[in-house]
Design a protein around this motif. Structure first.
Motif, PDB file in Angstrom:
ATOM      1  N   LEU A  58     -29.407  74.229  27.348  1.00 20.87           N
ATOM      2  CA  LEU A  58     -27.952  73.983  27.707  1.00 20.87           C
ATOM      3  C   LEU A  58     -27.158  74.519  26.905  1.00 20.87           C
ATOM      4  CD1 LEU A  58     -28.898  70.123  28.524  1.00 20.87           C
ATOM      5  CD2 LEU A  58     -28.383  72.061  30.131  1.00 20.87           C
ATOM      6  N   VAL A  61     -26.549  78.150  27.965  1.00 22.18           N
ATOM      7  CA  VAL A  61     -25.726  77.997  29.168  1.00 22.18           C
ATOM      8  C   VAL A  61     -24.372  77.900  28.939  1.00 22.18           C
ATOM      9  CG1 VAL A  61     -25.278  76.848  31.182  1.00 22.18           C
ATOM     10  CG2 VAL A  61     -27.637  77.195  30.922  1.00 22.18           C
ATOM     11  N   VAL A  62     -23.799  77.068  27.850  1.00 23.31           N
ATOM     12  CA  VAL A  62     -22.449  76.644  27.537  1.00 23.31           C
ATOM     13  C   VAL A  62     -21.967  77.809  27.051  1.00 23.31           C
ATOM     14  CG1 VAL A  62     -21.006  75.264  26.137  1.00 23.31           C
ATOM     15  CG2 VAL A  62     -22.764  74.254  27.490  1.00 23.31           C
ATOM     16  N   GLY A 105     -30.881  80.505  29.263  1.00 23.07           N
ATOM     17  CA  GLY A 105     -30.740  78.960  29.092  1.00 23.07           C
ATOM     18  C   GLY A 105     -31.121  78.414  30.279  1.00 23.07           C
ATOM     19  N   PHE A 109     -34.393  75.770  30.222  1.00 21.78           N
ATOM     20  CA  PHE A 109     -34.352  74.476  30.555  1.00 21.78           C
ATOM     21  C   PHE A 109     -35.475  74.320  31.695  1.00 21.78           C
ATOM     22  CE2 PHE A 109     -32.405  71.069  32.876  1.00 21.78           C
ATOM     23  CZ  PHE A 109     -32.151  70.039  31.825  1.00 21.78           C
TER      24      PHE A 109
END
Length: 141
Positions: A58, A61-62, A105, A109
């Motif tokens: 995560l 990804v952010v 990411g 995940f």
């Protein structure tokens, strides 16, 4: 203190949302890992490798999502001599990093949610990060 020492303060100001998102993601990642380790130490059943891998996914990804929105600066980002000397190289390198980071990411995940063994999670994380760094660094050249 470090943002006040930034040589390219105007670029940092133009990258304010990306800086805030990255800073917040770092703080949340550290706090979540700390809480997870305390819970595990107190005896709560927690699959630490799986949860840390999911949090790292995560986080990637952010940070990957906001990477292309940054401007050239010394504070954070892919800071190679080539990206710092040319704004176009900075933008293209961070766009590549952003896509790679989001893909890695999501993969991490997904592995964390699946039935992957801890060794698979660690191997995928280390190899994925090494490949992302190598690709981003060589592309910036």
């Amino acid at each position: 203190l470090l943002p006040r020492m930034e040589l390219r303060a105007d670029n940092l100001a133009r990258s304010g949302k990306a800086y805030t998102a990255t800073w917040s993601a770092v703080m949340l990642m550290i706090a979540a890992c700390h809480a997870l380790l305390i819970a595990h130490a107190l005896g709560y059943a927690a699959d630490v490798p799986r949860l840390v891998t999911a949090m790292l996914g995560l986080f990637l990804v952010v940070t990957g999502n906001v990477a292309a929105k940054t401007r050239s600066m010394q504070l954070f980002g892919v800071r190679t001599p080539w990206t710092l000397s040319d704004e176009r190289v900075w933008q293209r390198t961070h766009r590549l990093y952003g896509w790679g980071s989001v893909c890695l990411g999501l993969a991490l995940f997904g592995l964390a949610l699946g039935a992957a063994a801890p060794l698979v999670l660690a191997t995928a994380t280390l190899l994925g990060l090494a490949a992302l760094m190598a690709a981003t660094f060589s592309y910036s050249y």
